[in-house]
Structure formats: structure tokens, C-alpha cells
Design an enzyme around this catalytic site. Structure first.
Site, PDB file in Angstrom:
ATOM      1  N   SER A 181      -6.803  -2.370   5.284  1.00 50.37           N
ATOM      2  CA  SER A 181      -7.452  -3.038   4.149  1.00 50.37           C
ATOM      3  C   SER A 181      -8.111  -4.362   4.501  1.00 50.37           C
ATOM      4  O   SER A 181      -8.953  -4.843   3.757  1.00 50.37           O
ATOM      5  CB  SER A 181      -6.440  -3.238   3.034  1.00 50.37           C
ATOM      6  OG  SER A 181      -5.383  -4.060   3.479  1.00 50.37           O
ATOM      7  N   HIS A 209      -6.290   3.111   0.712  1.00 52.28           N
ATOM      8  CA  HIS A 209      -7.687   2.666   0.636  1.00 52.28           C
ATOM      9  C   HIS A 209      -8.683   3.765   1.021  1.00 52.28           C
ATOM     10  O   HIS A 209      -9.901   3.510   1.076  1.00 52.28           O
ATOM     11  CB  HIS A 209      -7.905   1.430   1.514  1.00 52.28           C
ATOM     12  CG  HIS A 209      -7.399   0.170   0.890  1.00 52.28           C
ATOM     13  ND1 HIS A 209      -8.129  -0.551  -0.031  1.00 52.28           N
ATOM     14  CD2 HIS A 209      -6.221  -0.487   1.023  1.00 52.28           C
ATOM     15  CE1 HIS A 209      -7.436  -1.599  -0.420  1.00 52.28           C
ATOM     16  NE2 HIS A 209      -6.263  -1.579   0.200  1.00 52.28           N
ATOM     17  N   LYS A 240      -5.632   2.179  -6.948  1.00 52.93           N
ATOM     18  CA  LYS A 240      -6.860   1.619  -6.376  1.00 52.93           C
ATOM     19  C   LYS A 240      -8.055   2.407  -6.906  1.00 52.93           C
ATOM     20  O   LYS A 240      -8.427   2.237  -8.051  1.00 52.93           O
ATOM     21  CB  LYS A 240      -6.748   1.587  -4.858  1.00 52.93           C
ATOM     22  CG  LYS A 240      -5.721   0.509  -4.470  1.00 52.93           C
ATOM     23  CD  LYS A 240      -5.488   0.326  -3.012  1.00 52.93           C
ATOM     24  CE  LYS A 240      -4.593  -0.896  -2.807  1.00 52.93           C
ATOM     25  NZ  LYS A 240      -3.484  -0.671  -1.906  1.00 52.93           N
TER      26      LYS A 240
HETATM   27  C1  LIG Z   1      -2.178  -1.171  -1.860  1.00 53.46           C
HETATM   28  C2  LIG Z   1      -1.397  -0.404  -0.888  1.00 53.46           C
HETATM   29  C3  LIG Z   1      -0.146   0.119  -1.229  1.00 53.46           C
HETATM   30  C4  LIG Z   1       0.507  -0.176  -2.553  1.00 53.46           C
HETATM   31  O1  LIG Z   1      -0.027   0.605  -3.578  1.00 53.46           O
HETATM   32  P1  LIG Z   1       0.361   0.252  -5.089  1.00 53.46           P
HETATM   33  O2  LIG Z   1       0.083   1.503  -5.809  1.00 53.46           O
HETATM   34  O3  LIG Z   1      -0.456  -0.909  -5.505  1.00 53.46           O
HETATM   35  O4  LIG Z   1       1.827  -0.074  -5.080  1.00 53.46           O
HETATM   36  C5  LIG Z   1       0.518   0.886  -0.301  1.00 53.46           C
HETATM   37  N1  LIG Z   1      -0.016   1.128   0.919  1.00 53.46           N
HETATM   38  C6  LIG Z   1      -1.214   0.639   1.286  1.00 53.46           C
HETATM   39  C7  LIG Z   1      -1.765   0.957   2.635  1.00 53.46           C
HETATM   40  C8  LIG Z   1      -1.941  -0.148   0.391  1.00 53.46           C
HETATM   41  O5  LIG Z   1      -3.135  -0.640   0.756  1.00 53.46           O
END
Ligand SMILES: *Cc1c(COP(=O)(O)O)cnc(C)c1O
Length: 393
Positions: A181, A209, A240
């Protein structure tokens, strides 16, 4: 004198070292623009890749679900909280991901905590990319398995470590983010599954992502590389690109059946609300119907990156709509972000310790909700600030 005074000192030290993060308040929905501390700003920092967070189809589905199911599921799913729409969402996600089965959890974070310590234990070794997400790191910490970190996206290092450790391991698991990310680079999954097969290691990818971004209609990194039969465990988020809230794991029916019996966040924490669940179903339906938003997201990202690069900005090694503007110096990045904010753009400075020292940047998150005119405004503003702060000639 309070027993918690040590926290006050910790907070003061964060303030002094510039690591304190003031959290802004948003009014109204997420979109290309939003209201931050009362001001309308261009939104370049949410993960709302497809503009689903306020899409009418998703809102209407959430309203309808509240009318049918109420607002809360009433219990953990394993006792009496599994509603028919939870099953519908799991079946839909399994179909979307071309997987046998799926388990939905409260968040992507929780999904990692549900799967990693449940399938690994004493005598096992987890091979984890050094830049993996915090929730993977915490999932590994909850496991009794030993963790071996390998150099970021470096399959030669991974192979050397598998070779060195294989005699000591009962079972081995390789775990990686799909898309990283902070830089927007993609895990070399085809090479990872090759070495995994060579050593008989399981492979798990967290595609938070990549979901809604990579692959056909946003099916994610596994579909992007055509590796459906070769990745054992896929973790995804509904928070996301899907625009809602929640997480999930897809894989074989055996894996999912086991997680429903032994995954602690599934067994001991209440599941998604009816509104979230129904909105997530609607998100998948929108993607199954058309890839129009995914295409627009990539168009926007290419357009924005080209504008920045032509102006002389370095956008790092991104391969996705995550667009870092590399500045290097920590103070410069903070100042840059502040000047953008003063001109109506909300884009966060990412600094040490989130990224390495001297690799500070402004990270721009593109969305299908943006129009070309918004991106023109953003590029022009970056150029203005870049000249003012001496980043551009
Ligand atoms: C954002 C993210 C998460 C967490 O996801 P949420 O649904 O916001 O808890 C887990 N793993 C990765 C790689 C992320 O970028």
C-alpha cells in the site's frame, strides 16, 4: 498523579518528535470531494477506489436489509448470528473469486487474525514479506509458529530461506500482501507459487489493495496472474474498493469449514451487520455486471501519473492506482501536504516509521469517483507547491 501518566509522557514525546498524528474529522460521505474539518477538499487519500462508499445501489441495498433484518445480528455467527444474507455474501464472493468457499469476517484485519494462527502452530514456519501489513504481522504473532521474514518481493531470498529452514519445519506457509500500500508495487506471485510448490509450502495472499483493482472486473491479484488453482488462501477486505466494511477468506471448502470451527474472531466476535452485508453483496453485483468503474480507475491513475511525471515528479515504483509522489525528506513531505491542504487538496504525507527514513512521500489514492478536471486541478496544484518548495525547477 495518575497511573496512566506514562501515556501522557509518551504522547508528549510523539509531539516533540513530530510523530503525533492529528486525526481529522469528515462530514458527509466519501467521494471525489469531501468535507474535512468543515472545508470542502479534493479527496486523494481514501481507499474508495471505485466510488462504492456512497453508490446509490449499495445505499439502497443497505436500507432494504435494515427493513428486513434490523440493524444487528444479535450474536456471534456460530451461535445464532448467521443470517441468510451472510451465506449469500459468502457464496457470491466465492463465485466472484473463482474459489470453492468463503468465510466473511468483521474486517480484513480480523480475517488475518482468523486464518494465520488457526492454520499454523508449534513446529511450523511462516515466511513473511518484510513489508507485510500490520494485520499479517499480528496474525503471525498470535501463532505459535516461528516467523522468518524475507526481503521485500525478493523470491531469491525467499527460496534461500525455505532451503535453509525446510528441515526444521513441520509445515511451511508463505504469506504476502498482494499490492503493497505504500509503494503500490505488486507481489511476484507467479514466482512465489513456483518456489512454494518446489518446497511444498502453502501460499497465502492478502489482497486488500488488489481487490476491485486488479484482475477481470476487479477479481484481484490471483485472477490477474491466473493462479486460481495455485494459491491456497486468499484474504480480502470489503472496506476498500468494495466501499463498505468487513473482511473475508476464500479457498478450499476444507479450509473454510475449518475456519468456521476454529477461527477465534469468527467464534468470539459478532459478525457483520445486515446493512454492511447487503451493501457488500450489491458491490459484488455491480462488479459482476460491468467493469466500467475498474477501467475508469485505471484511466484516472494513468492520466494523473502522466501529468505528474511530465511535470518532473518521481512517482516511485507503483504498478497500481496507488500513486506516491516521492519527496525524500520528512519535513518537506509534511510541508508539502500542508500546502496542498491550504489549496483544497487532502493528500497525506507518509513518513518514517511507516516507510523507511529518507523515503517520505505524499501518497495519492486515485478513484473512479474522480473526473479528469479534478486530476487536472490536482496536478496543477502539485506543480505550484512543488515549485514553491523547490522540488521542481
Ligand atoms: C487495509 C488492509 C487490511 C485491513 O483491512 P480492513 O478491512 O480495513 O480491516 C488488511 N490487510 C492489508 C494488506 C490492508 O491493506
Amino acid at each position: 498523579m495518575s497511573k496512566l501518566d506514562f501515556l501522557k509522557e509518551e504522547l508528549e514525546s510523539l509531539q516533540e518528535t513530530g510523530l503525533f498524528n492529528p486525526i481529522r474529522t469528515i462530514d458527509g460521505p466519501q467521494g471525489a470531494y469531501f468535507t474535512v474539518d468543515g472545508r470542502r477538499m479534493l479527496n486523494l487519500c481514501s481507499n474508495n477506489y471505485l466510488g462504492f462508499a456512497n453508490l446509490p445501489e449499495l445505499r439502497e441495498a443497505a436500507h432494504r436489509a435494515i427493513d428486513v433484518y434490523g440493524v444487528g445480528p444479535g450474536a456471534v455467527r456460530s451461535i445464532s448470528g448467521t443470517q441468510r444474507i451472510h451465506i449469500e455474501l459468502e457464496e457470491k464472493l466465492a463465485e466472484f473469486k473463482h474459489a470453492e468457499a468463503c468465510i466473511v469476517l468483521q474486517a480484513g484485519f480480523t480475517a488475518n487474525l482468523a486464518v494465520i494462527p488457526t492454520i499454523t502452530g508449534d513446529g511450523d514456519i511462516i515466511f513473511s514479506d518484510e513489508l507485510n501489513h500490520a494485520s499479517i504481522i499480528d496474525g503471525c504473532r498470535l501463532s505459535k509458529a516461528r516467523v522468518v521474514r524475507y526481503a521485500h518481493n525478493n523470491v531469491d531470498d525467499l527460496r534461500a530461506k525455505l532451503q535453509a529452514e525446510k528441515a526444521n519445519a513441520r509445515r511451511m506457509l508463505i504469506v504476502t500482501d498482494g499490492v503493497f500500500s505504500m509503494d503500490g508495487d505488486i507481489a511476484p506471485l507467479p514466482a512465489i507459487v513456483d518456489v512454494a510448490d518446489e518446497f511444498g509450502a502453502m501460499v497465502m495472499v492478502d489482497d486488500a489493495h488488489g481487490e476491485g483493482v486488479l484482475g477481470k472486473s476487479g477479481r484481484g491479484i490471483v485472477n490477474h496472474f491466473g493462479l486460481e488453482d495455485r494459491v491456497d488462501i486468499e484474504v480480502g477486505t470489503l472496506s476498500k474498493a468494495f466501499g463498505v466494511m468487513g473482511g473475508y477468506v476464500t479457498g478450499s471448502k476444507t479450509l473454510i469449514d475449518y475456519l468456521k470451527q476454529r477461527g477465534r474472531p469468527f467464534l468470539f466476535s459478532t459478525g457483520l451487520t445486515p446493512a454492511d452485508t447487503a451493501a457488500a453483496i450489491a458491490a459484488v453485483d455491480v462488479l459482476l455486471k460491468s467493469d466500467e468503474r475498474v477501467v475508469k480507475l485505471w484511466d484516472n491513475a494513468a492520466y494523473f501519473r502522466k501529468g505528474l511525471n511530465e511535470a518532473g515528479f518521481d512517482t516511485g515504483k507503483t504498478e497500481t492506482p496507488i500513486t506516491p509522489v516521492m519527496l525524500g525528506d520528512e519535513k518537506l513531505a509534511s510541508e508539502f501536504s500542508k500546502e496542498l491542504y491550504a489549496r483544497g487538496i487532502f493528500a497525506s504525507a507518509i513518513k518514517y516509521p511507516t516507510v523507511a527514513r529518507g523515503k517520505a512521500r505524499i501518497r495519492c489514492m486515485l478513484s473512479a469517483a474522480h473526473e479528469k478536471a479534478d486530476l487536472d486541478f490536482a496536478v496543477a496544484t502539485f506543480v505550484e507547491v512543488g515549485k514553491m518548495l523547490g522540488v521542481l525547477k
